[in-house]
Design a protein around this motif. Structure first.
Motif, PDB file in Angstrom:
ATOM      1  N   VAL A  27      -3.465   0.239   1.284  1.00 10.48           N
ATOM      2  CA  VAL A  27      -2.708   1.496   0.907  1.00 10.48           C
ATOM      3  C   VAL A  27      -1.830   1.657   2.101  1.00 10.48           C
ATOM      4  N   LEU A  28      -0.542   2.087   2.086  1.00 10.98           N
ATOM      5  CA  LEU A  28       0.229   2.169   3.144  1.00 10.98           C
ATOM      6  C   LEU A  28       0.799   3.760   3.024  1.00 10.98           C
ATOM      7  N   GLU A  29       0.540   4.491   4.110  1.00  7.51           N
ATOM      8  CA  GLU A  29       1.078   5.764   4.154  1.00  7.51           C
ATOM      9  C   GLU A  29       2.186   6.011   5.016  1.00  7.51           C
ATOM     10  N   ARG A  30       2.934   6.995   5.015  1.00 11.73           N
ATOM     11  CA  ARG A  30       4.372   7.378   5.778  1.00 11.73           C
ATOM     12  C   ARG A  30       4.291   6.612   6.971  1.00 11.73           C
ATOM     13  N   GLY A  31       5.315   5.898   7.079  1.00 10.78           N
ATOM     14  CA  GLY A  31       5.348   5.069   8.795  1.00 10.78           C
ATOM     15  C   GLY A  31       4.787   3.904   8.855  1.00 10.78           C
ATOM     16  N   ARG A  32       3.990   3.734   7.712  1.00  7.18           N
ATOM     17  CA  ARG A  32       3.469   2.303   7.715  1.00  7.18           C
ATOM     18  C   ARG A  32       4.428   1.089   7.429  1.00  7.18           C
ATOM     19  N   VAL A  33       4.436  -0.157   7.902  1.00  9.31           N
ATOM     20  CA  VAL A  33       5.130  -1.327   7.549  1.00  9.31           C
ATOM     21  C   VAL A  33       4.330  -2.371   7.156  1.00  9.31           C
ATOM     22  N   MET A  34       4.908  -2.917   6.209  1.00  9.64           N
ATOM     23  CA  MET A  34       4.315  -4.234   5.851  1.00  9.64           C
ATOM     24  C   MET A  34       5.139  -5.378   5.711  1.00  9.64           C
ATOM     25  N   VAL A  35       4.980  -6.595   6.336  1.00 12.65           N
ATOM     26  CA  VAL A  35       5.800  -7.712   6.101  1.00 12.65           C
ATOM     27  C   VAL A  35       5.075  -8.558   5.238  1.00 12.65           C
ATOM     28  N   ILE A  36       5.805  -9.038   4.173  1.00 14.35           N
ATOM     29  CA  ILE A  36       5.255  -9.962   3.363  1.00 14.35           C
ATOM     30  C   ILE A  36       5.948 -11.466   3.568  1.00 14.35           C
ATOM     31  N   PRO A  37       5.326 -12.528   3.993  1.00 19.94           N
ATOM     32  CA  PRO A  37       5.984 -13.758   4.225  1.00 19.94           C
ATOM     33  C   PRO A  37       6.501 -14.334   3.015  1.00 19.94           C
ATOM     34  N   ALA A  38       7.819 -15.144   2.898  1.00 22.02           N
ATOM     35  CA  ALA A  38       8.252 -15.809   1.874  1.00 22.02           C
ATOM     36  C   ALA A  38       7.249 -16.767   1.071  1.00 22.02           C
ATOM     37  N   GLY A  39       7.288 -16.652  -0.270  1.00 18.95           N
ATOM     38  CA  GLY A  39       6.369 -17.331  -0.943  1.00 18.95           C
ATOM     39  C   GLY A  39       4.820 -16.837  -1.179  1.00 18.95           C
ATOM     40  N   THR A  40       4.658 -15.750  -0.929  1.00 17.95           N
ATOM     41  CA  THR A  40       3.506 -15.028  -0.833  1.00 17.95           C
ATOM     42  C   THR A  40       3.363 -14.131  -2.263  1.00 17.95           C
ATOM     43  N   PRO A  41       2.428 -14.257  -3.046  1.00 14.70           N
ATOM     44  CA  PRO A  41       2.180 -13.330  -4.260  1.00 14.70           C
ATOM     45  C   PRO A  41       2.014 -12.000  -3.887  1.00 14.70           C
ATOM     46  N   HIS A  42       2.696 -11.094  -4.405  1.00 14.25           N
ATOM     47  CA  HIS A  42       2.680  -9.486  -3.981  1.00 14.25           C
ATOM     48  C   HIS A  42       3.145  -8.550  -5.500  1.00 14.25           C
ATOM     49  N   ALA A  43       2.352  -7.487  -4.928  1.00 17.68           N
ATOM     50  CA  ALA A  43       2.714  -6.415  -6.069  1.00 17.68           C
ATOM     51  C   ALA A  43       2.931  -5.189  -5.102  1.00 17.68           C
ATOM     52  N   VAL A  44       3.877  -4.247  -5.438  1.00 16.96           N
ATOM     53  CA  VAL A  44       3.955  -2.947  -4.830  1.00 16.96           C
ATOM     54  C   VAL A  44       4.065  -1.899  -5.817  1.00 16.96           C
ATOM     55  N   TRP A  45       3.516  -0.967  -5.658  1.00 18.86           N
ATOM     56  CA  TRP A  45       3.552   0.231  -6.604  1.00 18.86           C
ATOM     57  C   TRP A  45       3.301   1.461  -6.162  1.00 18.86           C
ATOM     58  N   ASN A  46       3.883   2.665  -6.647  1.00 19.52           N
ATOM     59  CA  ASN A  46       3.566   4.030  -6.424  1.00 19.52           C
ATOM     60  C   ASN A  46       2.097   4.556  -6.519  1.00 19.52           C
ATOM     61  N   ASP A  47       1.669   5.003  -5.550  1.00 15.81           N
ATOM     62  CA  ASP A  47       0.044   5.350  -5.674  1.00 15.81           C
ATOM     63  C   ASP A  47       0.060   6.887  -5.278  1.00 15.81           C
ATOM     64  N   ASP A  48       1.071   7.699  -5.513  1.00 14.28           N
ATOM     65  CA  ASP A  48       1.110   9.046  -5.077  1.00 14.28           C
ATOM     66  C   ASP A  48       1.691   9.742  -6.385  1.00 14.28           C
ATOM     67  N   GLN A  49       0.966  10.791  -6.577  1.00 11.18           N
ATOM     68  CA  GLN A  49       1.400  11.677  -7.776  1.00 11.18           C
ATOM     69  C   GLN A  49       2.520  12.577  -7.596  1.00 11.18           C
ATOM     70  N   ARG A  50       2.683  12.751  -6.317  1.00 15.36           N
ATOM     71  CA  ARG A  50       3.952  13.403  -5.815  1.00 15.36           C
ATOM     72  C   ARG A  50       5.211  12.701  -5.894  1.00 15.36           C
ATOM     73  N   GLY A  51       4.927  11.198  -5.920  1.00 14.81           N
ATOM     74  CA  GLY A  51       6.062  10.408  -5.672  1.00 14.81           C
ATOM     75  C   GLY A  51       5.901   9.762  -4.154  1.00 14.81           C
ATOM     76  N   SER A  52       6.733   8.746  -4.088  1.00 19.46           N
ATOM     77  CA  SER A  52       6.802   7.869  -2.769  1.00 19.46           C
ATOM     78  C   SER A  52       8.295   7.196  -2.674  1.00 19.46           C
ATOM     79  N   ARG A  53       8.666   7.282  -1.416  1.00 16.66           N
ATOM     80  CA  ARG A  53      10.028   6.565  -1.122  1.00 16.66           C
ATOM     81  C   ARG A  53       9.760   5.553  -0.141  1.00 16.66           C
ATOM     82  N   SER A  54      10.079   4.256  -0.351  1.00 16.47           N
ATOM     83  CA  SER A  54      10.037   3.154   0.717  1.00 16.47           C
ATOM     84  C   SER A  54      11.394   2.515   0.678  1.00 16.47           C
ATOM     85  N   ILE A  55      11.529   1.747   1.792  1.00 14.72           N
ATOM     86  CA  ILE A  55      12.738   0.902   2.173  1.00 14.72           C
ATOM     87  C   ILE A  55      12.200  -0.446   2.149  1.00 14.72           C
TER      88      ILE A  55
END
Length: 78
Positions: A27-55
């Motif tokens: 669970v990543l909150e505002r200001g958190r960064v996750m680096v996912i290496p090439a070739g790594t299975p992953h999924a990312v989704w919004n978990d906030d009823q108010r919405g979220s923004r990420s780069i």
């Protein structure tokens, strides 16, 4: 999904984002960064009823725009 030749860097700008990387959930909150290496299975989704923004950054960039054009069309047609 997997980016076979690209590292993905995800930074949460607003709200909360949940992701699963190599089978482990985070669970990543505002200001958190996750680096996912090439070739790594992953999924990312919004978990906030108010919405979220990420780069997300992909390195090397390659043709990431084409991937997102296809994804947006696929998701909006449901």
């Amino acid at each position: 999904h997997i980016h076979t030749h690209q590292e993905e860097r995800l930074e949460v700008v607003e709200g909360t984002v949940r992701c699963r990387v190599a089978g482990k959930e985070y669970v990543l909150e505002r200001g958190r960064v996750m680096v996912i290496p090439a070739g790594t299975p992953h999924a990312v989704w919004n978990d906030d009823q108010r919405g979220s923004r990420s780069i997300s950054e992909y390195r090397p960039a390659m043709n990431a725009q084409a991937m997102f054009r296809g994804y947006i069309v696929e998701r909006s047609s449901r």
